[in-house]
Enzyme design. Sequence first.
Site, mmCIF file in Angstrom:
data_model
loop_
_atom_site.group_PDB
_atom_site.id
_atom_site.type_symbol
_atom_site.label_atom_id
_atom_site.label_comp_id
_atom_site.label_asym_id
_atom_site.label_seq_id
_atom_site.Cartn_x
_atom_site.Cartn_y
_atom_site.Cartn_z
ATOM 1 N N HIS A 113 0.870 -1.183 0.000
ATOM 2 C CA HIS A 113 0.000 0.000 0.000
ATOM 3 C C HIS A 113 0.905 1.231 0.000
ATOM 4 C CE1 HIS A 113 -4.130 -1.720 0.795
ATOM 5 N NE2 HIS A 113 -3.354 -2.784 0.869
ATOM 6 N N CYS A 157 -8.355 -1.041 3.636
ATOM 7 C CA CYS A 157 -9.018 -2.100 4.389
ATOM 8 C C CYS A 157 -9.968 -1.458 5.398
ATOM 9 C CB CYS A 157 -7.997 -2.972 5.111
ATOM 10 S SG CYS A 157 -8.782 -4.239 6.119
ATOM 11 N N ASN A 161 -3.771 1.049 -2.513
ATOM 12 C CA ASN A 161 -2.756 0.078 -2.912
ATOM 13 C C ASN A 161 -1.790 0.729 -3.899
ATOM 14 O OD1 ASN A 161 -5.277 -1.629 -2.295
ATOM 15 N ND2 ASN A 161 -3.677 -3.160 -2.479
HETATM 16 P P1 HMG Z 1 -17.906 -14.193 12.750
HETATM 17 O O1 HMG Z 1 -18.966 -13.232 13.126
HETATM 18 O O2 HMG Z 1 -16.909 -14.641 13.781
HETATM 19 O O3 HMG Z 1 -18.554 -15.458 12.023
HETATM 20 O O4 HMG Z 1 -17.097 -13.538 11.536
HETATM 21 P P2 HMG Z 1 -19.112 -16.814 12.647
HETATM 22 O O5 HMG Z 1 -18.277 -17.919 12.122
HETATM 23 O O6 HMG Z 1 -19.245 -16.688 14.132
HETATM 24 O O7 HMG Z 1 -20.585 -16.905 12.018
HETATM 25 C C1 HMG Z 1 -21.625 -15.984 12.393
HETATM 26 C C2 HMG Z 1 -22.729 -16.006 11.362
HETATM 27 O O8 HMG Z 1 -22.226 -15.466 10.131
HETATM 28 C C3 HMG Z 1 -23.257 -17.395 11.013
HETATM 29 O O9 HMG Z 1 -24.640 -17.241 10.719
HETATM 30 C C4 HMG Z 1 -22.526 -17.747 9.743
HETATM 31 O O10 HMG Z 1 -23.226 -18.663 8.897
HETATM 32 C C5 HMG Z 1 -22.420 -16.406 9.077
HETATM 33 P P3 HMG Z 1 -25.764 -17.813 11.740
HETATM 34 O O11 HMG Z 1 -25.473 -19.279 11.854
HETATM 35 O O12 HMG Z 1 -25.498 -17.083 13.015
HETATM 36 O O13 HMG Z 1 -27.033 -17.431 11.055
HETATM 37 N N1 HMG Z 1 -21.238 -16.375 8.217
HETATM 38 C C6 HMG Z 1 -21.225 -16.079 6.909
HETATM 39 N N2 HMG Z 1 -22.184 -15.737 6.035
HETATM 40 C C7 HMG Z 1 -21.820 -15.537 4.747
HETATM 41 N N3 HMG Z 1 -20.547 -15.664 4.299
HETATM 42 C C8 HMG Z 1 -19.554 -15.981 5.136
HETATM 43 C C9 HMG Z 1 -19.888 -16.198 6.501
HETATM 44 N N4 HMG Z 1 -19.146 -16.527 7.562
HETATM 45 C C10 HMG Z 1 -19.975 -16.626 8.604
HETATM 46 N N5 HMG Z 1 -18.306 -16.112 4.680
HETATM 47 C C11 HMG Z 1 -15.693 -13.732 9.575
HETATM 48 C C12 HMG Z 1 -15.936 -14.177 11.010
HETATM 49 C C13 HMG Z 1 -14.329 -14.238 9.166
HETATM 50 C C14 HMG Z 1 -16.776 -14.318 8.707
HETATM 51 C C15 HMG Z 1 -15.758 -12.176 9.529
HETATM 52 O O14 HMG Z 1 -14.845 -11.685 10.441
HETATM 53 C C16 HMG Z 1 -15.409 -11.623 8.157
HETATM 54 O O15 HMG Z 1 -16.173 -11.780 7.208
HETATM 55 N N6 HMG Z 1 -14.236 -10.960 8.021
HETATM 56 C C17 HMG Z 1 -13.745 -10.452 6.746
HETATM 57 C C18 HMG Z 1 -13.345 -9.003 6.824
HETATM 58 C C19 HMG Z 1 -12.765 -8.547 5.520
HETATM 59 O O16 HMG Z 1 -13.170 -8.960 4.446
HETATM 60 N N7 HMG Z 1 -11.742 -7.643 5.571
HETATM 61 C C20 HMG Z 1 -11.093 -7.116 4.433
HETATM 62 C C21 HMG Z 1 -10.224 -8.116 3.674
HETATM 63 S S1 HMG Z 1 -8.632 -8.445 4.336
HETATM 64 C C22 HMG Z 1 -7.588 -7.249 3.682
HETATM 65 O O17 HMG Z 1 -8.079 -6.299 3.159
HETATM 66 C C23 HMG Z 1 -6.105 -7.463 3.713
HETATM 67 C C24 HMG Z 1 -5.534 -7.861 2.346
HETATM 68 O O18 HMG Z 1 -5.966 -6.963 1.329
HETATM 69 C C25 HMG Z 1 -4.017 -7.847 2.388
HETATM 70 C C26 HMG Z 1 -3.411 -6.546 2.846
HETATM 71 O O19 HMG Z 1 -3.813 -5.476 2.379
HETATM 72 O O20 HMG Z 1 -2.488 -6.633 3.663
HETATM 73 C C27 HMG Z 1 -5.988 -9.258 1.950
HETATM 74 MG MG MG Z 2 -4.776 -4.796 0.662
#
Ligand code: HMG
Ligand code: MG
Length: 301
Positions: free
Chosen positions: A210, A241, A250
């Site tokens: 970034h 992010c 980025n």
């Molecule tokens: P959580 O709340 O701990 O999930 O989130 P959970 O496992 O406890 O589940 C809770 C409920 O969510 C459940 O539903 C699941 O089914 C549902 P319920 O049974 O209660 O009805 N659920 C989902 N539904 C749809 N799709 C899913 C999903 N997962 C659970 N995938 C979780 C944990 C990991 C899901 C959450 O924290 C999350 O989605 N985090 C992602 C955040 C994100 O995308 N951040 C940005 C990307 S990372 C980044 O940018 C860095 C990178 O670019 C590199 C860099 O720049 O360095 C890659």
């Molecule tokens: Mg990134």
Amino acid sequence: MHRLDGLPDRVTVYEVGPRDGLQNEKAVVPVEVKAEFIDRLADAGHRVIEATSFVHPTWVPQLADSADLLARLERRPGVRYPVLVPNLRGLDRALDSGVEEIAVFASATESFANRNLNRGLDSQFEMFEPVVARALEHGLRVRAYVSMVFGDPWEGPTPVGQVVAVGRRLLDLGCHELSLGDTIGVGTPGHATALIEAFGTPERLAVHFHDTYGQALANTLAALRAGVSTIDASTGGIGGCPYAESATGNLATEDLVWMLRGLGIETGLDLDKLVATSVWLAERLGRPSPSRVVQALTPKD
Ligand code: HMG
Ligand code: MG
């Protein structure tokens, strides 16, 4: 064109604009704009375009339309369209959409693991291990990211050994490639070189810089010198992010391609088409592209 010794002849540009770029937009971009964006990128010569993510839709509402987007996308032969997947629920959704490549994303620090994944540094692996295993059973390619590789906003500098420990664990799961994410852009070239050398396997690494402090291109050159030949970049420099306030754009794809072209390194990308795509996207996002190269190559009225 002036070559420098010790650099690769060809670089794979791993385009993250549709995912890392758009996940951070305040407004939700309409799905048909996303589909056209991705198609324009393929037309400009990209062969790997990270299209979207199958994370929890309330965590990243900007990408909640991932299934709809993939259904609309005309997937071109020879182009890879990986998507981000955090857990088995996300993998099921990705498989339903006919995805052939995924990326899991770990954190190098406890604080960011908590904020971005609702898990600890160690327990994030309980989430990823079954995902990678099942994805490999289905014949998918799996990339891994490790974020906050140089520092994070809560813990300060990240120890190199801590990054290597997380990264090696991901590679050992069977991920084909590990992308080193400088999520908040605090790295400098010596630090980048030291981290890559500490891994010792540059052919399995990609870098994801970034440009927060204007270091992304300098760090990229250091990574190329250290043997890395896959570079992540985002159209027009958009991105960030939502779970790391200080993560700004980025490395811009156009800035990268300008440097690589000047060094005589092949990318297969058409810079004019990339710039035109960034200008087109900037009109839709309602603000100019942060890329210096896009600004320099765009005629002023
Ligand atoms: P959580 O709340 O701990 O999930 O989130 P959970 O496992 O406890 O589940 C809770 C409920 O969510 C459940 O539903 C699941 O089914 C549902 P319920 O049974 O209660 O009805 N659920 C989902 N539904 C749809 N799709 C899913 C999903 N997962 C659970 N995938 C979780 C944990 C990991 C899901 C959450 O924290 C999350 O989605 N985090 C992602 C955040 C994100 O995308 N951040 C940005 C990307 S990372 C980044 O940018 C860095 C990178 O670019 C590199 C860099 O720049 O360095 C890659
Ligand atoms: Mg990134």
